[in-house]
Design a protein around this motif. Sequence first.
Motif, PDB file in Angstrom:
ATOM      1  N   SER A  77       0.823  -1.206   0.000  1.00 11.04           N
ATOM      2  CA  SER A  77       0.000   0.000   0.000  1.00 11.04           C
ATOM      3  C   SER A  77       0.859   1.258   0.000  1.00 11.04           C
ATOM      4  O   SER A  77       0.478   2.281  -0.576  1.00 11.04           O
ATOM      5  CB  SER A  77      -0.943  -0.007   1.209  1.00 11.04           C
ATOM      6  OG  SER A  77      -0.199   0.071   2.427  1.00 11.04           O
ATOM      7  N   VAL A  78       2.028   1.178   0.654  1.00 12.77           N
ATOM      8  CA  VAL A  78       2.944   2.318   0.662  1.00 12.77           C
ATOM      9  C   VAL A  78       3.676   2.426  -0.674  1.00 12.77           C
ATOM     10  O   VAL A  78       3.790   3.509  -1.266  1.00 12.77           O
ATOM     11  CB  VAL A  78       3.939   2.201   1.826  1.00 12.77           C
ATOM     12  CG1 VAL A  78       4.989   3.299   1.751  1.00 12.77           C
ATOM     13  CG2 VAL A  78       3.207   2.269   3.160  1.00 12.77           C
ATOM     14  N   GLU A  80       2.867   1.414  -3.617  1.00 12.75           N
ATOM     15  CA  GLU A  80       2.031   1.680  -4.781  1.00 12.75           C
ATOM     16  C   GLU A  80       1.275   3.002  -4.668  1.00 12.75           C
ATOM     17  O   GLU A  80       0.318   3.229  -5.426  1.00 12.75           O
ATOM     18  CB  GLU A  80       1.039   0.529  -4.972  1.00 12.75           C
ATOM     19  CG  GLU A  80       1.728  -0.776  -5.360  1.00 12.75           C
ATOM     20  CD  GLU A  80       0.752  -1.919  -5.543  1.00 12.75           C
ATOM     21  OE1 GLU A  80      -0.461  -1.695  -5.292  1.00 12.75           O
ATOM     22  OE2 GLU A  80       1.183  -3.017  -5.928  1.00 12.75           O
ATOM     23  N   ARG A  81       1.744   3.862  -3.809  1.00 14.93           N
ATOM     24  CA  ARG A  81       1.177   5.201  -3.763  1.00 14.93           C
ATOM     25  C   ARG A  81       1.510   5.931  -5.070  1.00 14.93           C
ATOM     26  O   ARG A  81       2.533   5.665  -5.701  1.00 14.93           O
ATOM     27  CB  ARG A  81       1.729   5.966  -2.566  1.00 14.93           C
ATOM     28  CG  ARG A  81       1.238   5.448  -1.228  1.00 14.93           C
ATOM     29  CD  ARG A  81       1.862   6.233  -0.079  1.00 14.93           C
ATOM     30  NE  ARG A  81       1.490   7.630  -0.144  1.00 14.93           N
ATOM     31  CZ  ARG A  81       0.395   8.149   0.390  1.00 14.93           C
ATOM     32  NH1 ARG A  81      -0.442   7.357   1.048  1.00 14.93           N
ATOM     33  NH2 ARG A  81       0.123   9.439   0.290  1.00 14.93           N
ATOM     34  N   GLU A  83       2.754   8.744  -5.882  1.00 11.00           N
ATOM     35  CA  GLU A  83       4.035   9.442  -6.001  1.00 11.00           C
ATOM     36  C   GLU A  83       5.219   8.499  -6.215  1.00 11.00           C
ATOM     37  O   GLU A  83       6.311   8.933  -6.575  1.00 11.00           O
ATOM     38  CB  GLU A  83       4.293  10.304  -4.756  1.00 11.00           C
ATOM     39  CG  GLU A  83       4.289   9.528  -3.458  1.00 11.00           C
ATOM     40  CD  GLU A  83       2.929   9.540  -2.776  1.00 11.00           C
ATOM     41  OE1 GLU A  83       2.893   9.478  -1.539  1.00 11.00           O
ATOM     42  OE2 GLU A  83       1.908   9.598  -3.503  1.00 11.00           O
ATOM     43  N   SER A 113       5.835   0.235  -9.655  1.00 13.03           N
ATOM     44  CA  SER A 113       6.376   0.957  -8.501  1.00 13.03           C
ATOM     45  C   SER A 113       7.888   1.124  -8.643  1.00 13.03           C
ATOM     46  O   SER A 113       8.582   0.218  -9.115  1.00 13.03           O
ATOM     47  CB  SER A 113       6.056   0.210  -7.207  1.00 13.03           C
ATOM     48  OG  SER A 113       6.701   0.821  -6.098  1.00 13.03           O
TER      49      SER A 113
END
Length: 300
Positions: A77-78, A80-81, A83, A113
């Motif tokens: 989840s982090v 694939e943010r 940004e 990513s």
Amino acid sequence: MQPMTAPQQNKPEAQRRDPAPSRLAYKAHRLWLTPVFRAFLRVGLPVFIILMAAGWYLANPTNRYAIGEKLTNVKRSVQERPEFMVKLMAVEGATPVVDNAVRQILPIDFPISSFDLDLERMRTEIMKLDVIEDADLRIRPGGVLEIALTERQPVILWRHSGVIDMLDAGGHRVASLLERDARSDLPLITGEGAAEAVSEARAILDTAGPLRGELRGLIRVGERRWDVVLKTNQRIQLPAENPVAALEQVIALHQAQDLFGRDLSVIDMRNPQRPTLRLGDTAMDELRRIKGVQIEEVSQ
């Protein structure tokens, strides 16, 4: 109130209650005052209990799998943010052929990513291309994978084993050609070990500037010296040591006496102190004819 009797007034001191602590209470009190014991109770015992509980919980494979899944989900989840996502690739400083080759080597499925991109491994794969001298990979703001390439510049052709390779100034292979005419602007060298002496070959070619229009190429002989071959099939045999000076001597002689306009097949400069000229077939036949006439005149 009744007056105290004489026996009560005379009660023995031994029957009175001793205010001092018992031996067990004394030892417990001393143990409690020990810094190590108090630290154990405050820190060690809670940690031990927590570790025992954690060990008991993690002993169950189902619990371990659930924890691993939870951590993986949090990590993804982090990563694939938005940004951190890379959306496209830009190849800079490459010709269309090299650009296409790089994209085939790195078949990346965008978006991806940035944590999933191993830039060092990707650079290693790109550097396997002979034409690439240097590569710099970085992720630009906006989700762009930028690949800045520096291509090797071919300066000479090397014919060997039926193949023509383009070499850069350091003798490194750039690419292969199907035919010589594809790069007629580049000089040609041939012979075993010629690629290891590109710098010397270029020095000879620079010196042979006045003969550039008549020059066919250089031949490496014995992996130690060069022969200069002209389009007229005339050959200049250069020494292993200081070949440039020997070639300068030949060019000076040609400019003074039109050396290559004569019927010569070989100019042997392997010993610069004793240059040797080898006549061509026509000149040799004429020389034999003249010698034959002279012999007949002498016999008569």
